[in-house]
Write a protein that holds these residues in place. Structure first.
Motif, PDB file in Angstrom:
ATOM      1  N   ASN A 204      -6.835   3.850 -12.712  1.00 35.84           N
ATOM      2  CA  ASN A 204      -5.710   3.885 -11.767  1.00 35.84           C
ATOM      3  C   ASN A 204      -6.200   3.918 -10.316  1.00 35.84           C
ATOM      4  N   ASN A 205      -7.453   3.478 -10.128  1.00 40.91           N
ATOM      5  CA  ASN A 205      -8.078   3.408  -8.798  1.00 40.91           C
ATOM      6  C   ASN A 205      -7.985   4.741  -8.061  1.00 40.91           C
ATOM      7  N   PHE A 206      -8.112   5.822  -8.832  1.00 39.34           N
ATOM      8  CA  PHE A 206      -8.119   7.170  -8.275  1.00 39.34           C
ATOM      9  C   PHE A 206      -6.889   7.431  -7.401  1.00 39.34           C
ATOM     10  N   HIS A 207      -5.767   6.866  -7.844  1.00 45.36           N
ATOM     11  CA  HIS A 207      -4.471   7.039  -7.160  1.00 45.36           C
ATOM     12  C   HIS A 207      -4.494   6.565  -5.711  1.00 45.36           C
ATOM     13  N   TYR A 208      -5.270   5.517  -5.462  1.00 43.76           N
ATOM     14  CA  TYR A 208      -5.284   4.903  -4.130  1.00 43.76           C
ATOM     15  C   TYR A 208      -3.883   4.411  -3.804  1.00 43.76           C
ATOM     16  N   ASN A 209      -3.445   4.634  -2.557  1.00 37.75           N
ATOM     17  CA  ASN A 209      -2.118   4.216  -2.118  1.00 37.75           C
ATOM     18  C   ASN A 209      -2.267   3.126  -1.056  1.00 37.75           C
ATOM     19  N   PRO A 210      -2.073   1.850  -1.438  1.00 34.29           N
ATOM     20  CA  PRO A 210      -2.275   0.762  -0.470  1.00 34.29           C
ATOM     21  C   PRO A 210      -1.284   0.792   0.692  1.00 34.29           C
ATOM     22  N   LYS A 211      -0.157   1.487   0.531  1.00 32.96           N
ATOM     23  CA  LYS A 211       0.832   1.562   1.617  1.00 32.96           C
ATOM     24  C   LYS A 211       0.287   2.350   2.822  1.00 32.96           C
ATOM     25  N   LEU A 212      -0.726   3.162   2.590  1.00 37.28           N
ATOM     26  CA  LEU A 212      -1.299   3.971   3.670  1.00 37.28           C
ATOM     27  C   LEU A 212      -2.573   3.365   4.258  1.00 37.28           C
ATOM     28  N   ARG A 213      -2.917   2.146   3.837  1.00 37.70           N
ATOM     29  CA  ARG A 213      -4.165   1.518   4.261  1.00 37.70           C
ATOM     30  C   ARG A 213      -4.281   1.383   5.771  1.00 37.70           C
ATOM     31  N   LEU A 214      -3.244   0.904   6.443  1.00 35.53           N
ATOM     32  CA  LEU A 214      -3.318   0.709   7.895  1.00 35.53           C
ATOM     33  C   LEU A 214      -3.478   2.031   8.634  1.00 35.53           C
ATOM     34  N   LEU A 215      -2.724   3.039   8.215  1.00 35.59           N
ATOM     35  CA  LEU A 215      -2.850   4.344   8.853  1.00 35.59           C
ATOM     36  C   LEU A 215      -4.244   4.926   8.614  1.00 35.59           C
ATOM     37  N   ALA A 216      -4.754   4.778   7.401  1.00 38.60           N
ATOM     38  CA  ALA A 216      -6.105   5.267   7.093  1.00 38.60           C
ATOM     39  C   ALA A 216      -7.139   4.559   7.977  1.00 38.60           C
ATOM     40  N   ASN A 217      -6.992   3.266   8.166  1.00 38.15           N
ATOM     41  CA  ASN A 217      -7.917   2.517   9.032  1.00 38.15           C
ATOM     42  C   ASN A 217      -7.861   3.040  10.463  1.00 38.15           C
ATOM     43  N   GLN A 218      -6.651   3.321  10.961  1.00 34.77           N
ATOM     44  CA  GLN A 218      -6.510   3.860  12.317  1.00 34.77           C
ATOM     45  C   GLN A 218      -7.190   5.223  12.435  1.00 34.77           C
ATOM     46  N   LEU A 219      -6.983   6.064  11.433  1.00 39.79           N
ATOM     47  CA  LEU A 219      -7.589   7.394  11.457  1.00 39.79           C
ATOM     48  C   LEU A 219      -9.109   7.317  11.370  1.00 39.79           C
ATOM     49  N   ARG A 220      -9.610   6.356  10.619  1.00 39.13           N
ATOM     50  CA  ARG A 220     -11.055   6.171  10.490  1.00 39.13           C
ATOM     51  C   ARG A 220     -11.672   5.811  11.838  1.00 39.13           C
ATOM     52  N   LYS A 221     -10.936   5.052  12.632  1.00 41.92           N
ATOM     53  CA  LYS A 221     -11.446   4.609  13.934  1.00 41.92           C
ATOM     54  C   LYS A 221     -11.307   5.689  15.011  1.00 41.92           C
ATOM     55  N   SER A 222     -10.519   6.727  14.734  1.00 41.35           N
ATOM     56  CA  SER A 222     -10.294   7.771  15.744  1.00 41.35           C
ATOM     57  C   SER A 222     -10.538   9.161  15.169  1.00 41.35           C
ATOM     58  N   MET A 223     -11.670   9.307  14.488  1.00 37.86           N
ATOM     59  CA  MET A 223     -11.997  10.602  13.892  1.00 37.86           C
ATOM     60  C   MET A 223     -12.173  11.664  14.977  1.00 37.86           C
ATOM     61  N   THR A 224     -11.867  12.911  14.606  1.00 32.92           N
ATOM     62  CA  THR A 224     -12.108  14.017  15.516  1.00 32.92           C
ATOM     63  C   THR A 224     -13.613  14.259  15.610  1.00 32.92           C
ATOM     64  N   LYS A 225     -14.016  15.046  16.584  1.00 32.14           N
ATOM     65  CA  LYS A 225     -15.439  15.349  16.751  1.00 32.14           C
ATOM     66  C   LYS A 225     -15.990  16.027  15.495  1.00 32.14           C
ATOM     67  N   SER A 226     -15.237  16.964  14.939  1.00 25.02           N
ATOM     68  CA  SER A 226     -15.724  17.671  13.753  1.00 25.02           C
ATOM     69  C   SER A 226     -15.809  16.743  12.540  1.00 25.02           C
ATOM     70  N   GLU A 227     -14.847  15.832  12.396  1.00 23.31           N
ATOM     71  CA  GLU A 227     -14.920  14.860  11.299  1.00 23.31           C
ATOM     72  C   GLU A 227     -16.120  13.941  11.472  1.00 23.31           C
TER      73      GLU A 227
END
Length: 143
Positions: free
Chosen positions: A8-31
């Motif tokens: 089940n692809n570890f319950h990956y949710n493709p509807k959140l892909r764009l938001l996840a990409n945005q968050l990946r590009k703007s990680m916090t300093k601690s992340e």
């Protein structure tokens, strides 16, 4: 709901892909520090972690499919009562499909990186059946 698995692809949710990409590009300093010094490039005992991975209706800061492990780095926005309740419900939902969530504050990541790393290593060793650090089996000494 069925347990997370490759089927089940570890319950990956493709509807959140764009938001996840945005968050990946703007990680916090601690992340970013957690990624660079602890989890990226298979530094954590050879396991592959993914950044900002969508799971169910959430985006996990870091996720390892093989371990069914999610690591969250919580900033000050997670300190209020409502956020704590939301985090608990999120962890419960993720737990229902087999994930374990380890949470660390941004302060811990930025100021106690060695301890954060040790906690993750200890969790992995415990899950994989390795003896805990300092035990007679791991040190080769008798009690």
């Amino acid at each position: 709901m069925e347990k997370a698995s490759p089927q089940n692809n570890f319950h990956y949710n493709p509807k959140l892909r764009l938001l996840a990409n945005q968050l990946r590009k703007s990680m916090t300093k601690s992340e970013a520090c957690m990624w660079k010094y602890v989890l990226g490039s298979r530094q954590m005992k050879g396991f592959q972690f993914r950044r900002q991975r969508s799971v169910l209706n959430y985006i996990a800061d870091f996720m390892c499919k093989e371990l069914l492990l999610i690591i969250e780095v919580d900033g000050i926005t997670h300190d209020d009562t409502d956020a704590v309740k939301r985090d608990m419900e999120r962890d419960r939902q993720l737990g229902l499909v087999g994930f374990t969530t380890l949470r660390f504050s941004s302060w811990e990541v930025l100021n106690q990186m060695g301890e954060v790393s040790r906690i993750i290593v200890d969790w992995i060793d415990h899950q994989k059946g390795f003896p805990p650090p300092g035990s007679p089996a791991s040190t080769g000494t008798c009690p």
